[in-house]
Structure formats: structure tokens, C-alpha cells
Design an enzyme around this catalytic site. Sequence first.
Site, PDB file in Angstrom:
ATOM      1  N   ALA A  69       6.839   2.082   2.216  1.00 31.64           N
ATOM      2  CA  ALA A  69       5.745   1.389   2.737  1.00 31.64           C
ATOM      3  C   ALA A  69       6.200   0.261   3.648  1.00 31.64           C
ATOM      4  O   ALA A  69       7.394   0.004   3.361  1.00 31.64           O
ATOM      5  CB  ALA A  69       4.611   0.757   1.798  1.00 31.64           C
ATOM      6  N   ASP A  70       5.475  -0.352   4.707  1.00 29.06           N
ATOM      7  CA  ASP A  70       5.693  -1.271   5.312  1.00 29.06           C
ATOM      8  C   ASP A  70       4.561  -2.422   5.666  1.00 29.06           C
ATOM      9  O   ASP A  70       3.442  -1.740   5.927  1.00 29.06           O
ATOM     10  CB  ASP A  70       6.433  -1.235   6.471  1.00 29.06           C
ATOM     11  CG  ASP A  70       7.099  -2.416   7.119  1.00 29.06           C
ATOM     12  OD1 ASP A  70       8.171  -2.856   6.610  1.00 29.06           O
ATOM     13  OD2 ASP A  70       6.519  -3.064   8.052  1.00 29.06           O
ATOM     14  N   THR A  71       4.421  -3.463   5.359  1.00 28.20           N
ATOM     15  CA  THR A  71       3.278  -4.369   5.587  1.00 28.20           C
ATOM     16  C   THR A  71       3.471  -5.342   6.533  1.00 28.20           C
ATOM     17  O   THR A  71       4.476  -6.057   6.669  1.00 28.20           O
ATOM     18  CB  THR A  71       2.884  -4.962   4.190  1.00 28.20           C
ATOM     19  OG1 THR A  71       2.564  -4.143   3.392  1.00 28.20           O
ATOM     20  CG2 THR A  71       1.526  -5.816   4.427  1.00 28.20           C
ATOM     21  N   GLY A 106       1.552   0.643   6.541  1.00 29.40           N
ATOM     22  CA  GLY A 106       1.951   1.936   6.630  1.00 29.40           C
ATOM     23  C   GLY A 106       2.476   2.365   5.378  1.00 29.40           C
ATOM     24  O   GLY A 106       3.356   1.924   4.848  1.00 29.40           O
TER      25      GLY A 106
END
Length: 185
Positions: A69-71, A106
Site C-alpha cells: 500500500a501507499d498513502t 493505493g
Amino acid sequence: MDLEGRVVLASASPRRHDLLRSVGVDFEVRPADIDESVAPGEDPIAYVRRLSREKAVAVARPGELVIAADTTVEVDGTILGKPADAADARRMLSLLSARTHRVHTGVTVRRDSSLETIAVSTAVTFVTLDAATIDWYVGTGEPMDKAGSYAMQGAGGALVERIDGSVSNVIGLPIAETLNLLRRA
């Protein structure tokens, strides 16, 4: 949640660890080391989707179920990453004061050649922040490793007036949507 095979989380984020553990996912931590630069002209949603895919690919081994994930925080089309220093944190918090911004995450789940990526967006509205409140919050040290310079689950929660969407997304992993991806994998 009972999942078949080894589960790997491509993240060192303690917030993501806590969220997955809270729903019973047992996992191994294997952070991805990738370039997180924004590509020229890349919009915030495409950015987090791309980074989550790259992280999943970077750590995957045959037979493993990988969660990556990436925020990021976005205001007026501008991506706010982690602050470079206290002055940068103050700048970001001033920008977010009394405004609504979006938090985008994502998430990619990969098992062997199967790879699925989603993006989840949540609208967050801040209270009006005066200089003293910003100085207090920056002084806690909490903003320094957070996208947008705040942590809703910590003292930064005092800055948030309203959230429209997934609360866990703002913390760093939209848990309901991630569990859906895991079930399909």
C-alpha cells in the site's frame, strides 16, 4: 481472517501492522525499497496505485500472498508527502487548515502472476488551525513521518473536524477494501 499460504506485508508502517492484526491477518513484514518520486504529470491516484504495485512486485516470492500500500494526501491537486522538516510540516498544516483535502491509498494484492490494485479516497476536513496549535502539534513530533504532516489516530485527531469515507484509509490502509482484495486472491 484465514488465508492460504504465507502473507507478506510490503510495509514497515506500524499503523498498517496494527490495522491488519486487528482483523486477524497473520503476516510477515518485508518493506519494499523503491523510488517514491512522483512522475511528471502524475495525478495523486495514479501515483499511489503505481507505488503500491511497485512495492508488491519488489518483495514478491513464488507462492506468497503480498499486500502492498501507499498513502498520500492531496489538496487542490497537489500531493503532500512526508514533511522534510518542522518548517515544511508547518507549511502543510497551514495549507490544510479549515479546508477539505483527500487522502488516497493505493492497495495491491499479489499472488504469483495475479495482481490486483485499487485506490480508495477519503475526504478529510480540518478545523481552523492558528499558529499556536500548529506549533503545539509540530512540537509533538508526530507530523514528521506522516503524509500531509498529521496522524488522525494520534494527537492529530484533534485537527480533524470531519471525515467522509474510510477512517482506516486515513490511518494508512482501507481495511474493508483490503479484506475484499484478499478474499478474491
